[in-house]
Design a protein around this motif. Sequence first.
Motif, PDB file in Angstrom:
ATOM      1  N   LEU A  63       0.880  -1.194  -0.008  1.00  0.00           N
ATOM      2  CA  LEU A  63       0.000   0.128  -0.024  1.00  0.00           C
ATOM      3  C   LEU A  63       0.958   1.351   0.170  1.00  0.00           C
ATOM      4  O   LEU A  63       0.517   2.184  -0.702  1.00  0.00           O
ATOM      5  CB  LEU A  63      -0.940  -0.116   1.055  1.00  0.00           C
ATOM      6  N   ARG A  64       2.020   1.330   0.657  1.00  0.00           N
ATOM      7  CA  ARG A  64       2.649   2.386   0.898  1.00  0.00           C
ATOM      8  C   ARG A  64       3.406   2.722  -0.338  1.00  0.00           C
ATOM      9  O   ARG A  64       3.727   3.833  -0.868  1.00  0.00           O
ATOM     10  CB  ARG A  64       3.798   2.158   2.068  1.00  0.00           C
ATOM     11  N   ALA A  65       3.624   1.752  -1.193  1.00  0.00           N
ATOM     12  CA  ALA A  65       4.479   1.747  -2.539  1.00  0.00           C
ATOM     13  C   ALA A  65       3.298   2.285  -3.572  1.00  0.00           C
ATOM     14  O   ALA A  65       3.900   2.781  -4.680  1.00  0.00           O
ATOM     15  CB  ALA A  65       5.197   0.401  -3.033  1.00  0.00           C
ATOM     16  N   HIS A  66       2.137   2.456  -3.538  1.00  0.00           N
ATOM     17  CA  HIS A  66       0.963   2.779  -4.220  1.00  0.00           C
ATOM     18  C   HIS A  66       1.046   4.243  -4.258  1.00  0.00           C
ATOM     19  O   HIS A  66       0.712   4.840  -3.167  1.00  0.00           O
ATOM     20  CB  HIS A  66      -0.095   2.267  -4.134  1.00  0.00           C
ATOM     21  N   PRO A  67       1.214   4.980  -5.404  1.00  0.00           N
ATOM     22  CA  PRO A  67       1.148   6.302  -5.516  1.00  0.00           C
ATOM     23  C   PRO A  67      -0.004   7.174  -4.847  1.00  0.00           C
ATOM     24  O   PRO A  67      -0.022   8.049  -4.359  1.00  0.00           O
ATOM     25  CB  PRO A  67       1.050   6.854  -7.031  1.00  0.00           C
ATOM     26  N   LEU A  68      -1.016   6.105  -4.932  1.00  0.00           N
ATOM     27  CA  LEU A  68      -2.426   7.159  -4.250  1.00  0.00           C
ATOM     28  C   LEU A  68      -2.228   6.960  -2.774  1.00  0.00           C
ATOM     29  O   LEU A  68      -2.986   7.980  -2.311  1.00  0.00           O
ATOM     30  CB  LEU A  68      -3.690   6.017  -4.624  1.00  0.00           C
ATOM     31  N   PHE A  69      -1.550   6.305  -2.114  1.00  0.00           N
ATOM     32  CA  PHE A  69      -1.493   6.203  -0.789  1.00  0.00           C
ATOM     33  C   PHE A  69      -0.041   6.561  -0.107  1.00  0.00           C
ATOM     34  O   PHE A  69       0.286   6.552   1.061  1.00  0.00           O
ATOM     35  CB  PHE A  69      -1.702   4.918   0.049  1.00  0.00           C
ATOM     36  N   ALA A  70       0.767   7.255  -1.150  1.00  0.00           N
ATOM     37  CA  ALA A  70       2.161   7.440  -0.585  1.00  0.00           C
ATOM     38  C   ALA A  70       2.202   8.469   0.510  1.00  0.00           C
ATOM     39  O   ALA A  70       3.187   8.608   1.266  1.00  0.00           O
ATOM     40  CB  ALA A  70       2.900   8.160  -1.854  1.00  0.00           C
ATOM     41  N   GLU A  71       1.299   9.290   0.674  1.00  0.00           N
ATOM     42  CA  GLU A  71       1.310  10.245   1.808  1.00  0.00           C
ATOM     43  C   GLU A  71       0.484  10.030   2.764  1.00  0.00           C
ATOM     44  O   GLU A  71       0.268  10.945   3.818  1.00  0.00           O
ATOM     45  CB  GLU A  71       0.860  11.769   1.126  1.00  0.00           C
ATOM     46  N   LEU A  72      -0.038   8.949   3.013  1.00  0.00           N
ATOM     47  CA  LEU A  72      -1.167   8.624   3.858  1.00  0.00           C
ATOM     48  C   LEU A  72       0.058   8.334   5.424  1.00  0.00           C
ATOM     49  O   LEU A  72       1.061   7.610   5.301  1.00  0.00           O
ATOM     50  CB  LEU A  72      -1.828   7.281   3.847  1.00  0.00           C
ATOM     51  N   SER A  73      -0.618   8.400   6.426  1.00  0.00           N
ATOM     52  CA  SER A  73       0.087   8.362   7.911  1.00  0.00           C
ATOM     53  C   SER A  73       0.017   6.709   7.926  1.00  0.00           C
ATOM     54  O   SER A  73      -0.881   6.004   7.329  1.00  0.00           O
ATOM     55  CB  SER A  73      -0.363   9.011   8.984  1.00  0.00           C
ATOM     56  N   GLU A  74       0.899   6.153   8.817  1.00  0.00           N
ATOM     57  CA  GLU A  74       0.980   5.075   9.172  1.00  0.00           C
ATOM     58  C   GLU A  74      -0.359   4.518   9.615  1.00  0.00           C
ATOM     59  O   GLU A  74      -0.837   3.272   9.627  1.00  0.00           O
ATOM     60  CB  GLU A  74       1.952   4.667  10.084  1.00  0.00           C
ATOM     61  N   ALA A  75      -0.821   5.226  10.514  1.00  0.00           N
ATOM     62  CA  ALA A  75      -2.199   5.019  11.425  1.00  0.00           C
ATOM     63  C   ALA A  75      -3.519   5.034  10.181  1.00  0.00           C
ATOM     64  O   ALA A  75      -4.157   3.986  10.223  1.00  0.00           O
ATOM     65  CB  ALA A  75      -2.691   5.961  12.314  1.00  0.00           C
ATOM     66  N   LEU A  76      -3.253   5.983   9.121  1.00  0.00           N
ATOM     67  CA  LEU A  76      -4.470   5.661   8.076  1.00  0.00           C
ATOM     68  C   LEU A  76      -4.053   4.367   7.041  1.00  0.00           C
ATOM     69  O   LEU A  76      -5.081   3.818   6.587  1.00  0.00           O
ATOM     70  CB  LEU A  76      -4.381   6.933   7.104  1.00  0.00           C
ATOM     71  N   LEU A  77      -2.907   4.104   6.812  1.00  0.00           N
ATOM     72  CA  LEU A  77      -2.340   2.939   6.150  1.00  0.00           C
ATOM     73  C   LEU A  77      -2.909   1.554   6.835  1.00  0.00           C
ATOM     74  O   LEU A  77      -3.449   0.778   6.142  1.00  0.00           O
ATOM     75  CB  LEU A  77      -0.936   2.724   5.914  1.00  0.00           C
ATOM     76  N   GLN A  78      -2.835   1.568   8.224  1.00  0.00           N
ATOM     77  CA  GLN A  78      -3.301   0.556   8.969  1.00  0.00           C
ATOM     78  C   GLN A  78      -4.715   0.321   8.876  1.00  0.00           C
ATOM     79  O   GLN A  78      -5.356  -0.963   8.661  1.00  0.00           O
ATOM     80  CB  GLN A  78      -2.887   0.656  10.519  1.00  0.00           C
ATOM     81  N   TRP A  79      -5.388   1.419   8.818  1.00  0.00           N
ATOM     82  CA  TRP A  79      -7.002   1.501   8.794  1.00  0.00           C
ATOM     83  C   TRP A  79      -7.204   0.967   7.306  1.00  0.00           C
ATOM     84  O   TRP A  79      -8.377   0.367   7.214  1.00  0.00           O
ATOM     85  CB  TRP A  79      -7.286   3.076   9.333  1.00  0.00           C
ATOM     86  N   LEU A  80      -6.903   1.555   6.616  1.00  0.00           N
ATOM     87  CA  LEU A  80      -7.222   1.248   5.105  1.00  0.00           C
ATOM     88  C   LEU A  80      -6.762  -0.201   4.995  1.00  0.00           C
ATOM     89  O   LEU A  80      -7.794  -0.998   4.190  1.00  0.00           O
ATOM     90  CB  LEU A  80      -6.145   2.152   4.282  1.00  0.00           C
TER      91      LEU A  80
END
Length: 466
Positions: A7-24
């Motif tokens: 997810l972190r490598a996807h350009p769409l989510f590159a600027e999301l925080s760790e908390a948002l990434l975990q939620w996503l």
Amino acid sequence: MIQLEELRAHPLFAELSEALLQWLREQLTEVSFAAGEVLAGEGEKRADFHIVLQGEVAATKLSRGQHIPTARYIAPSFFGAVSLLSGAPAPSTLSAVTDGRLALLPERAFRELLVGSEAFCQLIFHSSFDRLANLEATLRNREKLAALGTLAAGLAHELNNPAAALVRTSDYAVAALARLRAADVDLRNSAIPVEALKILEGLGNRREIANVVSGIDALKQNQAVDALCEWLVAQGVAKPWLQAPCLIGSGILQEELGPLAVVLTKEQFSAAINWLASTLELDALMDDIRVGSLRISEIIRAMKSYSRMDQAPLQEVDIHDGIEDTLIIMQHRLKQGITVQRDYDRSLPQLTVYGSELNQVWTNLIDNAIDATSGRGDIIVRTYREMDEAVVEVTDNGTGIADDVMPHLFEPFFTTKPPGQGMGLSLEISYQTVVNRHRGALLVSSRPGRTTFQVRLPLVVKAGQT
């Protein structure tokens, strides 16, 4: 479960925080797809935002029975935002080009993420705007090409009829000329008296059907041919059934041929009839060639004027000329069962307009009127002046437009036609041309049995440059 690193490598989510990434990651559902699989259909309601993790997906839109490519989504990519944001059905069909993987984000979570991340929100809205603009541009061009193809097919049909007739008639004319030359030789060798020759030449100069047979029905004309055949047989003419129809068709009856039969021998009279029939036949064939040539010339002139291909885009035109050119170009659709009534105010001055674009407006309005009457009905084209505006109205006696449809008529991609039969752009293009390009107005009123589209153009047009 999808890994955070992916997810972190996807350009769409590159600027999301760790908390948002975990939620996503907790909201996503991973699915696999195979090449050729249809992932979503055009017109369906979609409940998920699609994220392409691996593989490639193609978007197509059905237009006039063909699937038109509109976009390709190659991992890492995404699609489905426009449908979720607008609440509208999906504008295209999505099919897998290769094997791959998708992550599905439910609509509720998608909207929460829009609120929770400004960077994600901006990226979604920017990409959605660009994709809609590209889709509209692609489909506009496709609609214009499709309309051009329809016109070309109609023109080919209209040109084919007189062209084929010209070929056939030319062949007949060559044979008729050979017969006339032979008949001319026989006539000169028969030593016909000068006075009889003058009568014969006078009959040979007939260019129109005489009032004796003008307007009579086919049965009576056939009876006249039979009667003349019998009389010619009595005068010694060989194969009179070949000459009699041509003579009757030119209004030449026994009464006019009688004086010649009295002063000529049977051989002279037979030569005279052969020469006269051959002359009249060739004249008739040449007249048919002239009519066919004029028809082809009229169609070509109308097409050239319709497209304005040798003139500047902005020009002074008589709008009636453009309407008439459009009616000629669309004749292949009109002649199936449409009656066109014209009510023109010829005192309207010329307008400075984009001629070819305005002709496309007339095409769209008349085409819609034909569809509204199912190809069999009445269309009234009216022009008049009202204050400082020129008004053009196209009225049909079709079923009318439903009240719930009226507010959406000029919206892009809105159509009441079955899928694949229209993209909902013709009226929107017409609206843009009239309102934005020419600073006019495009109005509509409808009730069962009478629908009128009204184009209002300033008499002093300051056409737009957009």
